[in-house]
Scaffold this motif. Structure first.
Motif, short mmCIF file in Angstrom:
data_model
loop_
_atom_site.label_atom_id
_atom_site.label_comp_id
_atom_site.label_asym_id
_atom_site.label_seq_id
_atom_site.Cartn_x
_atom_site.Cartn_y
_atom_site.Cartn_z
N UNK A 135 0.83 -1.21 0.00
CA UNK A 135 0.00 0.00 0.00
C UNK A 135 0.87 1.27 0.00
N UNK A 136 0.34 2.35 -0.57
CA UNK A 136 1.10 3.61 -0.55
C UNK A 136 1.18 4.17 0.86
N UNK A 137 2.10 5.12 1.11
CA UNK A 137 2.16 5.76 2.42
C UNK A 137 0.82 6.39 2.77
N UNK A 138 0.47 6.38 4.05
CA UNK A 138 -0.80 6.95 4.50
C UNK A 138 -0.61 8.44 4.74
N UNK A 139 -1.34 9.25 3.98
CA UNK A 139 -1.32 10.70 4.18
C UNK A 139 -2.60 11.15 4.86
N UNK A 140 -3.73 10.71 4.35
CA UNK A 140 -5.02 11.02 4.96
C UNK A 140 -5.48 12.43 4.70
N UNK A 141 -6.69 12.70 5.10
CA UNK A 141 -7.27 14.02 4.94
C UNK A 141 -7.18 14.81 6.22
N UNK A 142 -7.63 16.05 6.21
CA UNK A 142 -7.57 16.88 7.42
C UNK A 142 -8.28 16.21 8.58
#
Length: 143
Positions: A135-142
């Motif tokens: 899986x790609x790195x987790x960035x997430x939303x605000x």
């Protein structure tokens, strides 16, 4: 992770990394982990011979600081070599890849900003990634 109203501390070793694009990329200070809205901070570790596959960021400029080793950036057909202490900049929309060169591992600090409206829109692979099941790195939303 340690978090207070004004300070967030993330230990790199505590963040799962992603090998999806090549190398080992950890998204450290992100909307998901720290509530940041300006961009996100990540670390890329590349062992000798490793490459981060070509991609671009439609919304974000990428700032790089090599803290260990040496890398070659290929940006829209041009190349630049960076070694320990060198900083680099990739404008949003520019196709780029990063390749480790030399005999020692490279560690690069990355800051990308501003954020895309949706994390899924922040990164576009232009070639097949070497580890598509990771899986790609987790960035997430605000937050």
């Amino acid at each position: 992770m340690s978090r207070s109203t004004h300070l967030v501390r993330i230990r790199s070793a505590d963040v799962p990394g992603s090998r999806r694009q090549g190398g080992h990329i950890r998204a450290l200070l992100t909307p998901a982990s720290a509530g940041t809205r300006a961009g996100f901070l990540a670390e890329a570790v590349l062992e000798p011979g490793e490459t981060v596959s070509e991609h671009y960021h439609p919304w974000s400029d990428e700032h790089l600081l090599v803290v260990e080793g040496a890398v070659t950036l290929e940006i829209d057909g041009g190349t630049v070599e960076l070694t320990t202490g060198d900083a680099g900049f990739v404008r949003r929309g520019a196709r780029h890849t990063m390749r480790q060169h030399g005999d020692e591992r490279a560690r690069v600090v990355l800051f990308l900003g501003p954020l895309a409206p949706d994390p899924a829109d922040g990164h576009v692979d232009t070639v097949p990634v070497p580890h598509p099941d990771d899986p790609p790195p987790v960035v997430g939303g605000p937050s």
